[in-house]
Structure formats: structure tokens, C-alpha cells
Design a protein around this motif. Sequence first.
Motif, PDB file in Angstrom:
ATOM      1  N   GLU A   1     -10.574  -6.850  -2.709  1.00  0.00           N
ATOM      2  CA  GLU A   1     -11.669  -5.936  -2.393  1.00  0.00           C
ATOM      3  C   GLU A   1     -11.652  -5.531  -0.920  1.00  0.00           C
TER       4      GLU A   1
ATOM      5  N   PHE B   1      -8.665  -2.939  -0.766  1.00  0.00           N
ATOM      6  CA  PHE B   1      -8.810  -1.729  -1.584  1.00  0.00           C
ATOM      7  C   PHE B   1     -10.271  -1.604  -2.045  1.00  0.00           C
ATOM      8  N   PRO B   2     -11.185  -1.359  -1.107  1.00  0.00           N
ATOM      9  CA  PRO B   2     -12.618  -1.412  -1.432  1.00  0.00           C
ATOM     10  C   PRO B   2     -13.100  -0.331  -2.384  1.00  0.00           C
ATOM     11  N   GLU B   3     -12.379   0.766  -2.517  1.00  0.00           N
ATOM     12  CA  GLU B   3     -12.836   1.876  -3.353  1.00  0.00           C
ATOM     13  C   GLU B   3     -12.325   1.796  -4.781  1.00  0.00           C
ATOM     14  N   THR B   4     -11.539   0.796  -5.103  1.00  0.00           N
ATOM     15  CA  THR B   4     -10.894   0.744  -6.413  1.00  0.00           C
ATOM     16  C   THR B   4     -11.658  -0.154  -7.379  1.00  0.00           C
ATOM     17  N   GLN B   5     -11.537   0.165  -8.666  1.00  0.00           N
ATOM     18  CA  GLN B   5     -12.129  -0.657  -9.719  1.00  0.00           C
ATOM     19  C   GLN B   5     -11.087  -1.543 -10.407  1.00  0.00           C
TER      20      GLN B   5
ATOM     21  N   ARG C   1       0.842  -1.191   0.000  1.00  0.00           N
ATOM     22  CA  ARG C   1       0.000   0.000   0.000  1.00  0.00           C
ATOM     23  C   ARG C   1       0.884   1.250   0.000  1.00  0.00           C
TER      24      ARG C   1
END
Length: 261
Positions: free
Chosen positions: A64, A67-71, A32
Motif C-alpha cells: 500500500e 502503490f497507494p492508488e491500486t486495489q 515499478r
Amino acid sequence: MKIVSLGFRTDLMLLKMGGAVVTDHGTHLVVRTPANPGFHWGNFLLFEVPPQPGDAPRWSTLFEAEFPETQYRAFGVDGVAGLVGDTAEHQVLGVTAEVNTVLTADRLVSPVAAPHADVRVLTGDDDWRQALELHFACYGLPSGSDGRHFAERRVAGYRSLCEAGHGSWIGAFVEGRLRAGAGLFSDGSELARFQNVETHPDFRRRGLASAVIHHAAQRALLAPGIRKLVIVADPDDHAIRLYRALGFVDTERQVQLHRAG
């Protein structure tokens, strides 16, 4: 988790010197980079083996959760042979495998001198501004502000590493303008890693990149402890022939699984 890949060992070396946090979960690492959350290969999972049948749901869930906000999706695979694992799992994850060549050298062949070029270390605001301009000349000006800010953060990060004494950024200047450049960094171990070998499109095939790489290598090998130079290249890119001509030899293959999002 013990990393065997020189590519990922030096990737993590650079990232940690730049402030990245690496968390070991035994079978995988979470990497990270808080200062640059949009950098896919600064925010990824590194697994010790490639995906096997049935692994995709677990890998996706782990990513996920971190990094829950990433696509996007970015998974590194440790190893030296370039094994990508079960391609059916790639389809479930929606990723594409990229296998790069890791080259190493303990000394370099002297290139033909680049005429009319001043090859030196970057110093000061104007030199680093030109480094950013060179990057845009090579890869294009980003269409949005996010892309420009990402590039600015990356260049600023490399400058910080240089000013902290972790390496140097060498440029070839023609009539006062930066036309080729590359960085070379080490954390004090025996390994030094090249980054971002770039040549302005209008100044290629003039020996500028070779001069920059050789100059950087000569400086690094004077430092106590550094014994091996590492560079990673696309095996289909013409630049790999330049590296081999300078004395680099193919050593490993590095696997990255990526979905842009």
C-alpha cells in the motif's frame, strides 16, 4: 537481494529493458513500470521468501505504501521449488497462489514443417497491428477502453524492444495473415526469454506455434553469449506439452501471489 529464480530473473530482465525501475530493499524488491501502471506484474513486490505466520500485515502495508492508488495485490516469491508459504497468510492478504513451471533448453528439436506458412520476423506497422489482432483473437476483445489501451501498450512495448535490438518477434503467416506468434528477448546475458506464445484459435494443432518457437530459438542461439532459453508455462495448460516436445525441460517452479482487486 540476489534473485535465484530464472523465472523472476528473466521477468525483471524484460521489465528493465522496457523501462521498469527496480528498487532493492534487502528482503524484497519493488518493481515499478511507469509507462504501464495498470500492468500488475510490472508493478509488484518480490520477496526472497514466501509469507510466514504474521507476515500478511507487513506485506500489505509495504504494498500500500508503494502503490497507494491500486486495489489489486501482486507479490512474487523468489525460489525454485514452488514454495507458497503459510496459506493462512494468503487468506489475510486476499491472494491466490499461482505456481508456474519454468522450462529451459540450450537447443531445440526441429519440428515438423508447418505447411503453407511463412515464418518470419515481424516488421512494419501492419505486422504489429496484426499482432494486436492475434492477441484479441486468443484472449477476447476487452470490454472497456482501459483493457484495449493496456494491450496496445504491451504490444508497443514489445515492438520497441525488438527495434532496440533486444530480440525479435516471430510470426507464422498463412495467406498473409498472422496466425501464430511469439517473442524472444535477451539483455545480452546468457539468458533469452520467450514471451506470449499465441496461436489463433482456428489455426491450432497445425504446427504453427512449434515453427515460430523453433525459428526464434535458432535466431537467438546464433547471437554471441546466449546459452539458455527460458519459457514459463502453466503446468495444466496443453502448451507445456508442446514445449517439452521441442526439447524444453522442467527446471524450476515460480510462485506468484495475486489478487485482481
